[in-house]
Write an enzyme that holds these catalytic residues in place. Structure first.
Site, mmCIF file in Angstrom:
data_model
loop_
_atom_site.group_PDB
_atom_site.id
_atom_site.type_symbol
_atom_site.label_atom_id
_atom_site.label_comp_id
_atom_site.label_asym_id
_atom_site.label_seq_id
_atom_site.Cartn_x
_atom_site.Cartn_y
_atom_site.Cartn_z
ATOM 1 N N PRO A 225 0.786 -1.235 0.000
ATOM 2 C CA PRO A 225 0.000 0.000 0.000
ATOM 3 C C PRO A 225 0.820 1.288 0.000
ATOM 4 O O PRO A 225 0.252 2.367 -0.076
ATOM 5 C CB PRO A 225 -0.802 -0.121 1.300
ATOM 6 C CG PRO A 225 0.044 -0.985 2.173
ATOM 7 C CD PRO A 225 0.760 -1.947 1.283
ATOM 8 N N ASP A 248 3.365 1.356 -11.507
ATOM 9 C CA ASP A 248 2.110 2.100 -11.546
ATOM 10 C C ASP A 248 2.204 3.412 -10.772
ATOM 11 O O ASP A 248 3.109 3.625 -9.986
ATOM 12 C CB ASP A 248 0.989 1.245 -10.940
ATOM 13 C CG ASP A 248 0.569 0.143 -11.893
ATOM 14 O OD1 ASP A 248 0.839 0.280 -13.095
ATOM 15 O OD2 ASP A 248 -0.030 -0.838 -11.426
ATOM 16 N N LYS A 270 -1.422 5.102 -14.277
ATOM 17 C CA LYS A 270 -2.758 5.340 -14.803
ATOM 18 C C LYS A 270 -3.505 6.201 -13.805
ATOM 19 O O LYS A 270 -3.610 5.835 -12.643
ATOM 20 C CB LYS A 270 -3.501 4.006 -14.889
ATOM 21 C CG LYS A 270 -3.338 3.328 -16.215
ATOM 22 C CD LYS A 270 -4.460 2.345 -16.363
ATOM 23 C CE LYS A 270 -3.836 1.012 -16.449
ATOM 24 N NZ LYS A 270 -4.170 0.032 -17.291
ATOM 25 N N GLY A 302 -0.309 -2.571 -3.921
ATOM 26 C CA GLY A 302 -1.026 -3.574 -3.134
ATOM 27 C C GLY A 302 -0.613 -4.971 -3.529
ATOM 28 O O GLY A 302 0.576 -5.287 -3.613
ATOM 29 N N ASP A 303 -1.601 -5.805 -3.781
ATOM 30 C CA ASP A 303 -1.339 -7.148 -4.286
ATOM 31 C C ASP A 303 -1.638 -7.138 -5.782
ATOM 32 O O ASP A 303 -2.679 -6.622 -6.207
ATOM 33 C CB ASP A 303 -2.234 -8.160 -3.560
ATOM 34 C CG ASP A 303 -1.923 -9.571 -4.030
ATOM 35 O OD1 ASP A 303 -1.105 -10.228 -3.366
ATOM 36 O OD2 ASP A 303 -2.477 -10.006 -5.053
ATOM 37 N N MET A 383 -11.266 1.759 -5.384
ATOM 38 C CA MET A 383 -11.607 2.769 -6.398
ATOM 39 C C MET A 383 -13.032 3.258 -6.183
ATOM 40 O O MET A 383 -13.821 3.351 -7.125
ATOM 41 C CB MET A 383 -11.449 2.179 -7.812
ATOM 42 C CG MET A 383 -10.011 1.807 -8.110
ATOM 43 S SD MET A 383 -9.804 0.893 -9.633
ATOM 44 C CE MET A 383 -10.219 -0.765 -9.127
ATOM 45 N N ALA A 412 -3.657 4.682 3.042
ATOM 46 C CA ALA A 412 -3.385 3.701 4.099
ATOM 47 C C ALA A 412 -1.900 3.360 4.144
ATOM 48 O O ALA A 412 -1.267 3.201 3.097
ATOM 49 C CB ALA A 412 -4.199 2.435 3.839
HETATM 50 N N1 SAH Z 1 -3.806 -3.991 -6.411
HETATM 51 C C1 SAH Z 1 -4.175 -2.933 -5.509
HETATM 52 C C2 SAH Z 1 -5.432 -2.254 -5.926
HETATM 53 C C3 SAH Z 1 -5.320 -1.531 -7.238
HETATM 54 S S1 SAH Z 1 -6.741 -0.605 -7.635
HETATM 55 C C4 SAH Z 1 -4.263 -3.496 -4.082
HETATM 56 O O1 SAH Z 1 -4.192 -4.697 -3.888
HETATM 57 O O2 SAH Z 1 -4.411 -2.712 -3.162
HETATM 58 C C5 SAH Z 1 -6.359 0.982 -6.934
HETATM 59 C C6 SAH Z 1 -7.182 1.220 -5.706
HETATM 60 O O3 SAH Z 1 -6.585 0.573 -4.590
HETATM 61 C C7 SAH Z 1 -7.279 2.660 -5.296
HETATM 62 O O4 SAH Z 1 -8.258 3.366 -6.005
HETATM 63 C C8 SAH Z 1 -7.650 2.532 -3.833
HETATM 64 O O5 SAH Z 1 -9.009 2.206 -3.673
HETATM 65 C C9 SAH Z 1 -6.844 1.304 -3.429
HETATM 66 N N2 SAH Z 1 -5.568 1.673 -2.803
HETATM 67 C C10 SAH Z 1 -4.334 1.451 -3.277
HETATM 68 N N3 SAH Z 1 -3.412 1.894 -2.401
HETATM 69 C C11 SAH Z 1 -4.081 2.415 -1.364
HETATM 70 C C12 SAH Z 1 -3.689 3.023 -0.137
HETATM 71 N N4 SAH Z 1 -2.408 3.191 0.211
HETATM 72 N N5 SAH Z 1 -4.670 3.451 0.701
HETATM 73 C C13 SAH Z 1 -5.963 3.277 0.400
HETATM 74 N N6 SAH Z 1 -6.381 2.700 -0.737
HETATM 75 C C14 SAH Z 1 -5.463 2.274 -1.610
#
Ligand code: SAH
Length: 469
Positions: A225, A248, A270, A302-303, A383, A412
């Site tokens: 995150p 990304d 993006k 994230g993942d 999102m 987060a």
């Molecule tokens: N693969 C990512 C998600 C990608 S889609 C994962 O596993 O987290 C992108 C969305 O992820 C963002 O619009 C938001 O909703 C969430 N996101 C990614 N990083 C975040 C963070 N640090 N805090 C809160 N939401 C986050």
């Protein structure tokens, strides 16, 4: 960065120091490690300085410094521990064109001497721009402990072997060879004594020369995150070894810092609804670089398997017969739920949790709203900012309680993390008022744990996030 670190060539250079007390001794001990010519001006030099002069390690002038004494000097240290005398000698040296350091006086110094970890020829310089000498010393102590004392010897032997190793193709093959030497074969051979290192190097080179070039490969890596400490060890290693990193928008600079300096860094960020690198371009980049033999890291926030359009990229890579693997990461729902001190699942409350997206390629995403509207459901909405009103409408239409807790966690795990504690009823208005610009994750059916909820509606963590009980 106010001070730019460089390593200065000292052979044949002249370094001048004024002073004969403790400050002078400390600096001279360091300077004598170099190959510079050292001149010291001191009316009352400490006995150590006289001994060093007897040993021919420096030239001692038993008098105060005069105009012209610093001619042609590269560096000058004012180390008399007396502000007036330091100002006088610094002016003389300055007029002669030397770079001046006034000991313990950052303001009047043109350069600072870092804390040094010495495993010559491996030298680590640590600086805090004078802000926290204690911190510099702590880092130095930490590194001293961690770096084997044999490192310098390994590096010296390795240096003399560089020409031989040039027989290996430039790039990855050579890097693999040196990595093997410094972190496996070298230290092992050292255990049998310095003499064992050279034969071990010969053997290792033969072994590496007979290897066929490594094939290109794509690692789909979850970057977590945002907090670099939430990267897995595997992710760190992949970054450390990558030739090319394709990343990304949500990947933080702190994480990009961990890639190798020489790695090619490609931003395919993006914006949610804004300009983007097309998926085809990303696929092409992956294939192009891997086909050239590069170890590619496709770094996703994230993942990588959660709302990451991973399958399209895997298909592209697969279609070209390129090897790949996935390195899991911490998805933002995990980081966000930790931020509010809750569990994603809880006995007697919810035995399942859904990961939803607020919008997909076609616009707002449709879901099983009736199921989501039930009491005690928990969902993590990715999102979800722009779709908040749509989601709210659907849920209420399907009978959800308007007072259902909803929590939005922005950024987060990052220093600018914020938590918006609201209800389904108030969600769109609360979001608009909070004016969130960072990535945000919305929890349906979860409120921050009571101990945390006493804070105002929107709050940034006053303490490091993990400090609550
Ligand atoms: N693969 C990512 C998600 C990608 S889609 C994962 O596993 O987290 C992108 C969305 O992820 C963002 O619009 C938001 O909703 C969430 N996101 C990614 N990083 C975040 C963070 N640090 N805090 C809160 N939401 C986050």
């Amino acid at each position: 960065m106010d001070h730019f670190p460089i390593f200065l060539a000292t052979q044949g250079q002249h370094i001048v120091l004024s002073g004969g007390g403790d400050a002078a001794l400390a600096k001279l001990r360091l300077l004598m490690k170099t190959r510079a010519r050292i001149s010291v001006f001191a009316s009352k030099p400490a006995p150590e300085i006289e001994t060093w002069e007897d040993e021919g390690r420096l030239t001692l002038h038993r008098r105060a410094m005069q105009q012209g004494d610093a001619l042609c000097a590269r560096l000058f240290y004012a180390a008399d521990e007396d502000a007036t005398e330091d100002a006088r000698t610094a002016a003389i040296a300055h007029a002669s064109g030397a770079l001046v350091n006034v000991v313990d006086n950052l303001h009047d110094s043109q350069f600072i001497t870092p804390a040094i970890v010495d495993r010559d020829p491996v030298t680590i310089a640590i600086g805090t721009e004078g802000a926290a000498p204690v911190l510099a010393r702590a880092i130095k102590a930490d590194l001293e402990e961690r770096l084997p004392s044999t490192l310098g010897t390994l590096a010296r032997i390795g240096k003399s072997f560089r020409k031989m190793a040039d027989a290996l193709p430039f790039g990855r093959a050579r890097r693999d060879f040196w990595r093997d030497y410094y972190f496996a074969t070298g230290p092992r051979a050292m255990a049998d004594g310095t003499n064992a290192v050279q034969p071990a190097l010969d053997g290792l080179l033969k072994d590496h020369l007979s290897r066929t070039a490594r094939e290109g490969h794509v690692a789909f890596v979850g970057g977590g995150p945002g907090d670099p400490e939430l990267l897995t060890l595997k992710a760190r290693r992949a970054l450390d070894e990558a030739d090319v990193v394709i990343y990304d928008r949500l990947i933080t600079p702190e994480i990009l810092e961990l890639a190798r300096r020489e790695a090619v860094m490609i931003d395919v960020g993006k914006e949610g609804f804004g300009p983007s690198t097309s998926q085809e371009t990303i696929n092409d980049l992956l294939v192009q670089h891997a086909e050239k033999g590069a170890q590619v890291v496709r770094l996703k926030s994230g993942d990588a398997t959660v709302f990451g359009r991973l399958d399209e990229e895997i298909d592209a890579v697969d279609a070209h017969g390129i090897g790949w693997h996935i390195v899991p990461g911490i998805t933002s729902a995990s980081a966000a739920v930790a931020a509010i001190g809750q569990s994603l699942t809880k006995r007697g409350r919810n035995a399942s949790v859904r990961f939803l997206t607020g919008h997909d390629m076609k616009g707002f995403a449709d879901h099983d709203w009736a199921a989501l509207a039930r009491k005690d459901e928990v969902a993590a909405i990715y999102m979800g900012k722009k779709s908040a009103r749509f989601v709210q409408g659907r849920l209420i239409m399907h009978g959800a309680d308007r007072q259902t807790p909803v929590t939005v966690i922005e950024n987060a795990s990052r220093p600018n993390q914020r938590v918006l504690d609201t209800t389904l009823d108030a969600l769109p208005a609360a979001l608009a008022a909070a004016d969130m610009t960072g990535p945000a994750l919305t929890f349906l059916g979860l409120a921050p744990r009571a101990a945390l909820a006493v804070a105002p509606t929107v709050h940034a963590p006053a303490h490091p996030i993990e400090e609550f009980a």
